[in-house]
Design a protein around this motif. Structure first.
Motif, mmCIF file in Angstrom:
data_model
loop_
_atom_site.group_PDB
_atom_site.id
_atom_site.type_symbol
_atom_site.label_atom_id
_atom_site.label_comp_id
_atom_site.label_asym_id
_atom_site.label_seq_id
_atom_site.Cartn_x
_atom_site.Cartn_y
_atom_site.Cartn_z
ATOM 1 N N GLY A 1 0.814 -1.211 0.000
ATOM 2 C CA GLY A 1 0.000 0.000 0.000
ATOM 3 C C GLY A 1 0.842 1.253 0.000
ATOM 4 O O GLY A 1 0.553 2.225 -0.708
ATOM 5 N N ASP A 2 1.919 1.253 0.791
ATOM 6 C CA ASP A 2 2.814 2.406 0.831
ATOM 7 C C ASP A 2 3.545 2.573 -0.492
ATOM 8 O O ASP A 2 3.757 3.694 -0.963
ATOM 9 C CB ASP A 2 3.836 2.244 1.963
ATOM 10 C CG ASP A 2 3.204 2.365 3.339
ATOM 11 O OD1 ASP A 2 2.030 2.779 3.412
ATOM 12 O OD2 ASP A 2 3.879 2.038 4.331
ATOM 13 N N GLU A 5 2.494 1.742 -3.496
ATOM 14 C CA GLU A 5 1.572 2.299 -4.488
ATOM 15 C C GLU A 5 1.302 3.774 -4.229
ATOM 16 O O GLU A 5 1.133 4.556 -5.168
ATOM 17 C CB GLU A 5 0.264 1.510 -4.506
ATOM 18 C CG GLU A 5 0.407 0.099 -5.056
ATOM 19 C CD GLU A 5 1.032 0.066 -6.451
ATOM 20 O OE1 GLU A 5 0.691 0.931 -7.290
ATOM 21 O OE2 GLU A 5 1.872 -0.818 -6.696
ATOM 22 N N ASP A 6 1.279 4.165 -2.973
ATOM 23 C CA ASP A 6 1.092 5.571 -2.632
ATOM 24 C C ASP A 6 2.243 6.405 -3.192
ATOM 25 O O ASP A 6 2.030 7.456 -3.814
ATOM 26 C CB ASP A 6 1.008 5.730 -1.116
ATOM 27 C CG ASP A 6 0.912 7.180 -0.691
ATOM 28 O OD1 ASP A 6 -0.056 7.864 -1.071
ATOM 29 O OD2 ASP A 6 1.827 7.653 0.023
ATOM 30 N N CYS A 25 7.308 -6.574 -4.139
ATOM 31 C CA CYS A 25 5.960 -7.086 -3.859
ATOM 32 C C CYS A 25 5.820 -8.571 -4.162
ATOM 33 O O CYS A 25 4.719 -9.107 -4.132
ATOM 34 C CB CYS A 25 4.913 -6.295 -4.660
ATOM 35 S SG CYS A 25 4.832 -4.557 -4.221
#
Length: 232
Positions: free
Chosen positions: A94-95, A97-98, A231
């Motif tokens: 998530g980080d 992709e942010d 990932c």
């Protein structure tokens, strides 16, 4: 040196932010190993801070091994020749992709804005010099990352928005932490250099849509490597 990294400190945490600015400049390669920092009086003025606060910040950065003081006629504060090894951190998906989304928005926009401007001869020379600099590195990972950062910052600078340059510098710091956790591939350097050339050419020619597209493609390549390595 890139003025955006030494912009006036505007928070109440003057010492902490000054330390952050110094470290960011060093980690991005704006202040390279062995390079002398601006004179204390000049640097304090740029940061809008007292020389006492600046000295405390420099002392803290020196204690951490990033700079050293030299005496004598040619003395001053210099970036250490050998910098501490950065902490290897892997961001949760998530980080990651942010970071990648924000980078895409900022740097594609920066290329577009740069291409839309009537660049001065100095702007053009700045871009050309940064391109030549990064194209001259083969397999030295730290040196390549440093020069790569300088080129991306140069593109943001010629876009004419100090706030945009600051934002790109901030996101680039986050990207570099991620890049430091993956290997530097020779084929990727060759591909990146070709993309860098294309990005700069579209900016210099004033082709706004192409500048945005070529930068987006370049960023997508880096994003793919990061996703692949981090990932899996």
């Amino acid at each position: 040196m890139t003025a955006a990294l030494f912009r006036p400190v505007r928070t109440r945490n003057a010492f902490e932010e000054t330390v952050e600015r110094l470290l960011q400049a060093i980690r991005l390669g704006v202040a390279a190993p062995g390079e002398r920092l601006p004179a204390e009086r000049d640097l304090a003025a740029r940061l809008g801070e007292s020389r006492v606060t600046l000295r405390d910040a420099i002392r803290a950065v020196a204690d951490a091994g990033y700079v050293e003081s030299r005496r004598g006629r040619y003395g001053g504060t210099f970036v250490a020749e050998s910098l501490p090894a950065p902490a290897r951190r892997v961001a949760p998906p998530g980080d990651l992709e942010d970071v990648l989304t924000l980078r895409h928005v900022l740097e594609s926009g920066a290329a577009e804005a740069a291409a839309a401007r009537a660049l001065t001869p100095a702007d053009r020379q700045h871009l050309a010099a940064a391109l030549v600099e990064v194209s001259g590195v083969d397999t030295d990972q730290d040196e390549y990352r440093r020069r790569d950062s300088r080129l991306h910052l140069a593109i943001a600078e010629v876009a004419g928005s100090p706030s945009l340059t600051t934002a790109v510098a901030d996101i680039r710091s986050r990207v570099n932490e991620l890049l430091g956790a993956i290997p530097l591939l020779a084929a990727n350097i060759e591909h990146s250099n070709a993309q860098h050339q294309a990005v700069v050419e579209t900016i210099l020619s004033g082709d706004v849509p192409a500048a945005r597209q070529t930068m987006a493609e370049h960023l997508a390549g880096t994003a793919a490597l990061l996703r692949g390595f981090l990932c899996a």
